[in-house]
Design a protein around this motif. Structure first.
Motif, short mmCIF file in Angstrom:
data_model
loop_
_atom_site.label_atom_id
_atom_site.label_comp_id
_atom_site.label_asym_id
_atom_site.label_seq_id
_atom_site.Cartn_x
_atom_site.Cartn_y
_atom_site.Cartn_z
N LYS A 119 26.43 -40.16 -1.97
CA LYS A 119 25.97 -38.92 -1.34
C LYS A 119 25.67 -39.12 0.15
N ILE A 120 25.01 -40.23 0.47
CA ILE A 120 24.69 -40.50 1.89
C ILE A 120 25.99 -40.72 2.67
N MET A 121 26.96 -41.41 2.04
CA MET A 121 28.26 -41.62 2.70
C MET A 121 28.95 -40.30 3.00
N GLU A 122 28.80 -39.36 2.08
CA GLU A 122 29.41 -38.04 2.28
C GLU A 122 28.85 -37.39 3.55
N SER A 123 27.54 -37.46 3.73
CA SER A 123 26.94 -36.88 4.93
C SER A 123 27.29 -37.69 6.17
N GLN A 124 27.34 -39.02 6.02
CA GLN A 124 27.68 -39.88 7.15
C GLN A 124 29.13 -39.64 7.59
N GLN A 125 29.99 -39.43 6.61
CA GLN A 125 31.40 -39.13 6.92
C GLN A 125 31.50 -37.86 7.76
N ALA A 126 30.72 -36.85 7.40
CA ALA A 126 30.71 -35.61 8.19
C ALA A 126 30.25 -35.89 9.61
N ALA A 127 29.24 -36.76 9.75
CA ALA A 127 28.74 -37.09 11.09
C ALA A 127 29.82 -37.80 11.91
N VAL A 128 30.56 -38.71 11.27
CA VAL A 128 31.59 -39.46 11.99
C VAL A 128 32.72 -38.52 12.44
N ILE A 129 33.14 -37.65 11.56
CA ILE A 129 34.23 -36.72 11.91
C ILE A 129 33.78 -35.81 13.06
N ALA A 130 32.54 -35.33 12.98
CA ALA A 130 32.02 -34.45 14.04
C ALA A 130 31.88 -35.22 15.36
N MET A 131 31.44 -36.48 15.27
CA MET A 131 31.28 -37.30 16.49
C MET A 131 32.64 -37.49 17.17
N ARG A 132 33.64 -37.81 16.37
CA ARG A 132 34.98 -38.02 16.95
C ARG A 132 35.49 -36.76 17.64
N ALA A 133 35.26 -35.61 17.00
CA ALA A 133 35.74 -34.36 17.59
C ALA A 133 35.00 -34.07 18.89
N ALA A 134 33.69 -34.32 18.90
CA ALA A 134 32.90 -34.06 20.10
C ALA A 134 33.36 -34.96 21.24
N ILE A 135 33.57 -36.24 20.93
CA ILE A 135 33.97 -37.19 21.99
C ILE A 135 35.40 -36.89 22.45
N ALA A 136 36.27 -36.48 21.52
CA ALA A 136 37.64 -36.12 21.92
C ALA A 136 37.64 -34.93 22.88
N TYR A 137 36.75 -33.98 22.60
CA TYR A 137 36.64 -32.78 23.44
C TYR A 137 36.16 -33.15 24.85
N ILE A 138 35.16 -34.02 24.91
CA ILE A 138 34.66 -34.44 26.23
C ILE A 138 35.72 -35.29 26.95
N THR A 139 36.39 -36.17 26.18
CA THR A 139 37.43 -37.02 26.76
C THR A 139 38.54 -36.18 27.40
N ALA A 140 38.91 -35.10 26.71
CA ALA A 140 40.03 -34.27 27.18
C ALA A 140 39.63 -33.34 28.31
N SER A 141 38.33 -33.27 28.61
CA SER A 141 37.89 -32.34 29.66
C SER A 141 38.28 -32.89 31.04
N GLU A 142 38.22 -32.00 32.03
CA GLU A 142 38.54 -32.42 33.40
C GLU A 142 37.31 -32.28 34.28
N ILE A 143 37.27 -33.10 35.30
CA ILE A 143 36.12 -33.07 36.21
C ILE A 143 36.48 -32.18 37.39
N ASP A 144 35.68 -31.11 37.62
CA ASP A 144 36.03 -30.24 38.74
C ASP A 144 35.41 -30.77 40.03
N SER A 145 35.65 -30.05 41.12
CA SER A 145 35.25 -30.60 42.42
C SER A 145 33.74 -30.68 42.57
#
Lengths: 369, 369
Positions: free
Chosen positions: B133-159
């Motif tokens: 059960k804890i792994m199930e919740s941890q898995q959700a955290a990992v998937i969400a973390m990857r998506a969040a970091i991918a989103y920030i990674t793909a962002s661009e820095i403006d002037s």
């Protein structure tokens, strides 16, 4: 002057701490209200966050209280340290105050009185800002309820009596999924939503599971808590896909009529128990009250409860005495329950006014859909 | 024989009630463990639901305890009624047990002892079902973390140094939205997710708000609670979009190294305080420990905590003494914090084994993205 009010715990356990201080504490904190002044003791790592709330509150940490060693980690010492700092020897606490902390304070010469009354009665009278927040959650409940009922309405009855939407079986889970998604989109906690069909609905708090059938009553109870401001809404409807039995029709109309009777009594100055008795009498007149001794059949809960930072808070609309006030937000939710058969509950959340009441967010009532 | 264990409250306040009885109580109930037998007192409307849990528990209601009148509505009377029924005169209770109920029992001749130790130490050692059960919740955290970091990674820095994704400003809120949606899709509570950039991250529990900037550390702390079974996961990463300052690079590598040092110490039989001290020593060697007196700078919290039905439970990985056991689920989460500048925290949730430990669900670590 009234004795200072002391609470120790998380804001989930003691929402009054959040109400008075504006601080939401995931871990236990010490809260004290002395006269018009509010004090908090929080872990050092929460100091910045606690100091930035919108309410006026003086924030201490174990360090700024001068605690040393293991005392820095103990709630009893935090509490004693705060009282000593402020020169306070006598406090009043709520019934649910931690026994371990109370005993520790007494051992160190403090006097701890258990309050017989509500320590924050002002919470029961909502400000316009609070009404706006509760309306926001209630609006989410109404939108989710409409979507759930539309989904059931659009379903088809197969030859075995199951409900099907695009061929797939309609279940408590699939309806709950629709509701939860909408609550989530409205920044509300999608937790413990009740979608209970048939005999499952005879337990008022049964969440429900499995396929839904034609002809059975389906109780849908949605109580969203906004994840940002923490205020709740509360809404229940009961529907039947297809034709209800004549017994269940009778039950539904009795519940709907009882809700109308209760609503017609609601007004600032009226006793909550008067409203509750009007429901009992309405059911008794129709010989549907049930056995008050075993309390598994008929009308087995109270008529309503206050809604705010807690889903169940003052004022109670039950046998408890107490006059309603303008600004109270309450549910009116009569229900009838029959083990092995099913249940019907209709619930709206309203605000009490000097001339009567008004819906926070109105929501239509349908039965056979 | 040990004294019977008594608890009175909701399962949110006392998760051990749910652990022992399998019953989730939104409203307060009475729970008693006497020898190997479990007892509950619940409102009549909860009787059916409480009787159907998977655990073996004898369920009473105020009615079946023979209570009359107003006693049916009072937790003190429920508790006294249960103890009288079972012929019990002496109980032990947790520190957070309601003071009002304890005093009421004492007035009626009962002896209430506050336990100095954990009343359900077995909760700290997880069964394979709990680990799943804890792994199930941890898995959700990992998937969400990857998506969040991918989103920030793909962002661009403006002037101006803002991060932008498809032209729109990337903010704590927009990152939290991505995380919350994924948690929701995994049937987890999307509550209190931390996405704190720059100086905001200097408060470990600050949720974060507003635009995120290039070059600042962004602390992302995701702790999902599964809405069905109630077990939590816990995961933190810290990232920088673009180039970090040399100071923050130093901090990040110190935290990462300290986590490795701590993990290298974890094993059944090792004292939690030994693990915590290894982090303190690692930071001290790098002259980054901070001022232990004011505790707003440097390493200002403990190294970790148990995770299960509570987000913070036994065992503690802190100055508290106590040997780790195989089956403990703990976080290892060193962090360093600098008011006005920022913070870095890296957290994984692991299970302790006889030979060391293993990740529940591994998640890669990146810093500059």
């Amino acid at each position: 002057m009234a004795k200072p009010v002391l609470m120790v715990g998380t804001t989930d356990s003691f929402p009054s701490i959040e109400y008075a201080s504006g601080f939401r504490a995931p871990d236990p904190v010490v809260f004290l209200k002395s006269g018009t002044e509010n004090f908090l003791v929080v872990p050092q790592m929460e100091f910045g966050r606690a100091s930035r709330t919108e309410k006026t509150v003086t924030v201490f940490t174990p360090e700024t209280l001068g605690l040393e060693g293991t005392a820095r980690g103990r709630l009893g010492d935090w509490t004693f340290g705060l009282l000593r700092k402020l020169g306070i020897k006598t406090v009043q606490v709520p019934v649910l105050f931690p026994h371990g902390v109370a005993k520790y304070l007494e051992k160190r010469g403090m006097h701890v009185f258990i309050a017989k009354h509500d320590l924050f009665p002002e919470r029961a009278v909502k400000s316009s800002d609070e009404l706006r927040k509760i309306m926001e959650s209630q609006q989410a409940a109404v939108i989710a309820m409409r979507a759930a009922i539309a989904y059931i309405t659009a379903s088809e009855i197969d030859s075995a009596g199951y409900l099907r939407a695009r061929g797939k079986i309609v279940s408590s889970e699939s309806v709950r999924e629709i509701i939860s998604r909408i609550l989530f989109e409205h920044n509300c906690m999608p937790k413990d939503v009740i979608v209970a069909g048939g005999a499952q609905a005879a337990d008022p708090h049964e969440m429900g599971s499995g396929p839904l059938y034609a002809g059975e009553t389906i109780v849908i109870d949605i109580f969203p808590k906004n994840l940002s401001h923490g205020y709740w809404g509360d809404l229940t409807r009961t529907v039947v896909k297809g034709a209800a039995s004549s017994f269940m029709k009778r039950i539904y109309h009795a519940v709907k009529a009882a809700q109308q009777v209760a609503l017609s009594r609601v007004k600032a100055g009226v006793n909550g128990s008067t409203v509750h008795r009007s429901v009992i009498n309405a059911f008794r007149r129709r010989k549907l009250l049930g056995n008050h001794e075993d309390r598994s059949t008929g009308f087995i809960h109270s008529t309503g409860h206050g809604v705010g930072l807690s889903i169940h808070e003052a004022p109670s609309v039950s046998t408890a005495e107490g006059r309603l006030k303008a600004g109270n937000v309450i549910t009116i939710e009569p229900g009838l329950y029959y083990p092995g058969i099913g249940g019907v509950r209709i619930e709206d959340t309203i605000v009490v006014t000097n001339s009567g009441w008004r819906y926070l967010v109105p929501c239509e009532k349908k039965f056979e859909i």
